[in-house]
Design a protein around this motif. Structure first.
Motif, PDB file in Angstrom:
ATOM      1  N   MET A 139       0.826  -1.206   0.000  1.00 15.23           N
ATOM      2  CA  MET A 139       0.000   0.000   0.000  1.00 15.23           C
ATOM      3  C   MET A 139       0.864   1.262   0.000  1.00 15.23           C
ATOM      4  SD  MET A 139      -2.996  -1.286   2.575  1.00 15.23           S
ATOM      5  CE  MET A 139      -4.296  -0.124   2.239  1.00 15.23           C
ATOM      6  N   LYS A 140       1.962   1.216   0.725  1.00 16.65           N
ATOM      7  CA  LYS A 140       2.849   2.375   0.812  1.00 16.65           C
ATOM      8  C   LYS A 140       3.730   2.483  -0.434  1.00 16.65           C
ATOM      9  CE  LYS A 140       4.765   5.797   3.071  1.00 16.65           C
ATOM     10  NZ  LYS A 140       4.093   7.049   2.770  1.00 16.65           N
ATOM     11  N   TYR A 141       4.374   1.392  -0.810  1.00 14.69           N
ATOM     12  CA  TYR A 141       5.365   1.416  -1.885  1.00 14.69           C
ATOM     13  C   TYR A 141       4.718   1.468  -3.270  1.00 14.69           C
ATOM     14  CZ  TYR A 141       9.421  -0.063  -4.662  1.00 14.69           C
ATOM     15  OH  TYR A 141      10.429  -0.137  -5.582  1.00 14.69           O
ATOM     16  N   TYR A 142       3.782   0.584  -3.519  1.00 10.17           N
ATOM     17  CA  TYR A 142       3.182   0.500  -4.853  1.00 10.17           C
ATOM     18  C   TYR A 142       1.991   1.446  -5.031  1.00 10.17           C
ATOM     19  CZ  TYR A 142       5.918  -3.710  -5.790  1.00 10.17           C
ATOM     20  OH  TYR A 142       6.941  -4.589  -5.997  1.00 10.17           O
ATOM     21  N   ASP A 143       1.089   1.447  -4.054  1.00 12.43           N
ATOM     22  CA  ASP A 143      -0.121   2.256  -4.197  1.00 12.43           C
ATOM     23  C   ASP A 143       0.093   3.699  -3.763  1.00 12.43           C
ATOM     24  OD1 ASP A 143      -1.364  -0.074  -5.050  1.00 12.43           O
ATOM     25  OD2 ASP A 143      -2.147  -0.545  -3.067  1.00 12.43           O
ATOM     26  N   GLU A 144       1.248   3.959  -3.129  1.00 14.63           N
ATOM     27  CA  GLU A 144       1.629   5.307  -2.689  1.00 14.63           C
ATOM     28  C   GLU A 144       0.572   5.958  -1.800  1.00 14.63           C
ATOM     29  OE1 GLU A 144       2.635   7.371  -6.324  1.00 14.63           O
ATOM     30  OE2 GLU A 144       4.427   6.156  -6.603  1.00 14.63           O
ATOM     31  N   LEU A 145      -0.027   5.155  -0.936  1.00 16.50           N
ATOM     32  CA  LEU A 145      -1.006   5.690  -0.009  1.00 16.50           C
ATOM     33  C   LEU A 145      -0.289   6.335   1.173  1.00 16.50           C
ATOM     34  CD1 LEU A 145      -3.640   2.793   0.117  1.00 16.50           C
ATOM     35  CD2 LEU A 145      -3.766   4.913  -1.165  1.00 16.50           C
ATOM     36  N   LYS A 146      -0.902   7.350   1.708  1.00 16.10           N
ATOM     37  CA  LYS A 146      -0.374   7.998   2.914  1.00 16.10           C
ATOM     38  C   LYS A 146      -0.741   7.126   4.113  1.00 16.10           C
ATOM     39  CE  LYS A 146      -0.731  12.688   1.158  1.00 16.10           C
ATOM     40  NZ  LYS A 146      -1.577  12.777  -0.014  1.00 16.10           N
ATOM     41  N   TYR A 147       0.043   7.253   5.187  1.00 12.46           N
ATOM     42  CA  TYR A 147      -0.226   6.450   6.379  1.00 12.46           C
ATOM     43  C   TYR A 147      -1.634   6.714   6.921  1.00 12.46           C
ATOM     44  CZ  TYR A 147       4.619   4.904   6.672  1.00 12.46           C
ATOM     45  OH  TYR A 147       5.824   4.319   6.411  1.00 12.46           O
ATOM     46  N   GLU A 148      -2.102   7.951   6.817  1.00 12.02           N
ATOM     47  CA  GLU A 148      -3.447   8.290   7.311  1.00 12.02           C
ATOM     48  C   GLU A 148      -4.511   7.528   6.516  1.00 12.02           C
ATOM     49  OE1 GLU A 148      -1.034  10.544   6.559  1.00 12.02           O
ATOM     50  OE2 GLU A 148      -0.555  11.075   8.634  1.00 12.02           O
ATOM     51  N   GLU A 149      -4.320   7.424   5.197  1.00 10.52           N
ATOM     52  CA  GLU A 149      -5.268   6.680   4.361  1.00 10.52           C
ATOM     53  C   GLU A 149      -5.217   5.192   4.710  1.00 10.52           C
ATOM     54  OE1 GLU A 149      -5.209   9.132   0.165  1.00 10.52           O
ATOM     55  OE2 GLU A 149      -3.396   8.020   0.710  1.00 10.52           O
ATOM     56  N   MET A 150      -4.013   4.684   4.883  1.00  8.16           N
ATOM     57  CA  MET A 150      -3.862   3.270   5.242  1.00  8.16           C
ATOM     58  C   MET A 150      -4.511   2.995   6.593  1.00  8.16           C
ATOM     59  SD  MET A 150       0.077   2.904   3.877  1.00  8.16           S
ATOM     60  CE  MET A 150       0.478   1.598   4.979  1.00  8.16           C
ATOM     61  N   GLU A 152      -7.047   4.484   7.887  1.00  9.02           N
ATOM     62  CA  GLU A 152      -8.500   4.447   7.695  1.00  9.02           C
ATOM     63  C   GLU A 152      -8.939   3.109   7.085  1.00  9.02           C
ATOM     64  OE1 GLU A 152     -11.529   7.365   5.513  1.00  9.02           O
ATOM     65  OE2 GLU A 152      -9.699   8.353   6.216  1.00  9.02           O
ATOM     66  N   ILE A 153      -8.167   2.624   6.123  1.00  4.00           N
ATOM     67  CA  ILE A 153      -8.504   1.377   5.434  1.00  4.00           C
ATOM     68  C   ILE A 153      -8.352   0.177   6.364  1.00  4.00           C
ATOM     69  CG2 ILE A 153      -7.771  -0.214   3.601  1.00  4.00           C
ATOM     70  CD1 ILE A 153      -6.965   2.376   2.003  1.00  4.00           C
ATOM     71  N   LEU A 154      -7.233   0.137   7.086  1.00  2.04           N
ATOM     72  CA  LEU A 154      -6.896  -1.036   7.883  1.00  2.04           C
ATOM     73  C   LEU A 154      -7.359  -0.955   9.329  1.00  2.04           C
ATOM     74  CD1 LEU A 154      -3.286  -1.571   6.497  1.00  2.04           C
ATOM     75  CD2 LEU A 154      -5.361  -2.786   5.835  1.00  2.04           C
ATOM     76  N   GLY A 155      -7.802   0.224   9.763  1.00  4.59           N
ATOM     77  CA  GLY A 155      -8.238   0.371  11.156  1.00  4.59           C
ATOM     78  C   GLY A 155      -7.091   0.187  12.141  1.00  4.59           C
ATOM     79  N   THR A 156      -5.906   0.640  11.749  1.00  5.54           N
ATOM     80  CA  THR A 156      -4.704   0.511  12.570  1.00  5.54           C
ATOM     81  C   THR A 156      -4.100   1.899  12.750  1.00  5.54           C
ATOM     82  OG1 THR A 156      -4.311  -1.631  11.524  1.00  5.54           O
ATOM     83  CG2 THR A 156      -2.470  -0.682  12.694  1.00  5.54           C
ATOM     84  N   SER A 157      -3.417   2.115  13.846  1.00  4.80           N
ATOM     85  CA  SER A 157      -2.830   3.435  14.092  1.00  4.80           C
ATOM     86  C   SER A 157      -1.706   3.728  13.100  1.00  4.80           C
ATOM     87  CB  SER A 157      -2.294   3.524  15.519  1.00  4.80           C
ATOM     88  OG  SER A 157      -1.105   2.763  15.643  1.00  4.80           O
ATOM     89  N   VAL A 158      -1.472   5.006  12.865  1.00  7.29           N
ATOM     90  CA  VAL A 158      -0.407   5.437  11.972  1.00  7.29           C
ATOM     91  C   VAL A 158       0.940   4.937  12.493  1.00  7.29           C
ATOM     92  CG1 VAL A 158       0.842   7.475  11.128  1.00  7.29           C
ATOM     93  CG2 VAL A 158      -1.658   7.417  11.051  1.00  7.29           C
ATOM     94  N   GLY A 159       1.150   5.003  13.796  1.00 10.11           N
ATOM     95  CA  GLY A 159       2.407   4.542  14.395  1.00 10.11           C
ATOM     96  C   GLY A 159       2.655   3.060  14.132  1.00 10.11           C
ATOM     97  N   ALA A 160       1.614   2.255  14.280  1.00  9.56           N
ATOM     98  CA  ALA A 160       1.750   0.812  14.036  1.00  9.56           C
ATOM     99  C   ALA A 160       2.051   0.546  12.561  1.00  9.56           C
ATOM    100  CB  ALA A 160       0.478   0.081  14.454  1.00  9.56           C
ATOM    101  N   LEU A 161       1.442   1.315  11.679  1.00  7.91           N
ATOM    102  CA  LEU A 161       1.682   1.144  10.243  1.00  7.91           C
ATOM    103  C   LEU A 161       3.113   1.524   9.875  1.00  7.91           C
ATOM    104  CD1 LEU A 161      -1.693   2.548   8.930  1.00  7.91           C
ATOM    105  CD2 LEU A 161      -0.925   0.180   8.810  1.00  7.91           C
ATOM    106  N   LYS A 162       3.599   2.609  10.469  1.00 10.07           N
ATOM    107  CA  LYS A 162       4.989   3.021  10.212  1.00 10.07           C
ATOM    108  C   LYS A 162       5.949   1.945  10.691  1.00 10.07           C
ATOM    109  CE  LYS A 162       4.369   8.027  10.205  1.00 10.07           C
ATOM    110  NZ  LYS A 162       4.669   9.298  10.870  1.00 10.07           N
ATOM    111  N   ALA A 163       5.658   1.369  11.845  1.00 13.12           N
ATOM    112  CA  ALA A 163       6.504   0.304  12.386  1.00 13.12           C
ATOM    113  C   ALA A 163       6.467  -0.920  11.460  1.00 13.12           C
ATOM    114  CB  ALA A 163       6.059  -0.076  13.791  1.00 13.12           C
ATOM    115  N   SER A 164       5.271  -1.303  10.999  1.00 11.70           N
ATOM    116  CA  SER A 164       5.141  -2.446  10.086  1.00 11.70           C
ATOM    117  C   SER A 164       5.921  -2.207   8.805  1.00 11.70           C
ATOM    118  CB  SER A 164       3.672  -2.690   9.722  1.00 11.70           C
ATOM    119  OG  SER A 164       3.004  -3.302  10.765  1.00 11.70           O
ATOM    120  N   TYR A 165       5.800  -1.016   8.262  1.00 12.88           N
ATOM    121  CA  TYR A 165       6.509  -0.691   7.019  1.00 12.88           C
ATOM    122  C   TYR A 165       8.019  -0.760   7.251  1.00 12.88           C
ATOM    123  CZ  TYR A 165       7.893   1.672   2.729  1.00 12.88           C
ATOM    124  OH  TYR A 165       8.467   1.961   1.520  1.00 12.88           O
TER     125      TYR A 165
END
Length: 179
Positions: A139-150, A152-165
């Motif tokens: 989602m980040k690399y290919y779809d170029e979504l912002k963490y805020e959009e991700m 909303e889609i995944l129902g996960t905090s921005v911090g957790a998404l940054k850590a996963s990435y």
């Protein structure tokens, strides 16, 4: 056609089919490739894309518009992917490594997947990641979504998404260095 206009036309029974066709034209490719990056196989991605749009057809009337339409579509597609991968493991009693090996084999043998050696290595490295990390990376690399959009889609905090990435990138780097 803007999403708002599509939704307005869908609400009218006389223009519902036209609106849905517009929605498919606008989002089908994006949804297909989002799914394809997760399940690798064209036929599986095609089937899942159809499933997503069937669910959209059945539920679009109840879409509350408190999120953006594409966010809602991505959420449905993401859930379909995760459910598919999970059921595939359960169906064949496969540990995660065996599913990754099967998908890696599809990368090697598929005429539909092209790219240079580095791109193929990246695809194989992605298959070594847990599904959710792979999803976040795609989602980040290919779809170029912002963490805020991700978020909303995944129902996960921005911090957790940054850590996963971050973890995904580190694992990919390690895999690529090993070869």
């Amino acid at each position: 056609m803007e999403d708002k206009e599509i939704l307005e036309k869908f609400a009218n029974p006389d223009s519902r089919n036209l609106a849905f066709n517009q929605l498919i034209r606008k989002y089908q490719q994006k949804i297909y490739w989002h799914i394809r990056k997760m399940v690798i196989d064209h036929d599986d991605a095609d089937d899942l894309t159809q499933e997503v749009f069937i669910k959209v057809w059945k539920n679009l009337e109840n879409f509350r518009q408190d999120a953006q339409l594409y966010t809602w579509l991505y959420r449905i597609a993401t859930n379909e992917c995760l459910t598919f991968l999970s059921s595939k493991r359960k169906k064949f009693f496969l540990p995660i490594n065996d599913v990754a090996a099967e998908l890696t084999e599809k990368i090697d043998s598929s005429p539909d997947i092209d790219g240079d050696e580095i791109q193929l290595k990246l695809q194989k490295a992605l298959l070594k990641l847990p599904d959710k990390q792979r999803l976040v990376f795609n989602m980040k690399y290919y779809d170029e979504l912002k963490y805020e959009e991700m978020s909303e889609i995944l129902g996960t905090s921005v911090g957790a998404l940054k850590a996963s990435y971050h973890h995904a990138v580190k694992k990919i780097e390690e895999f690529i260095k090993q070869d």
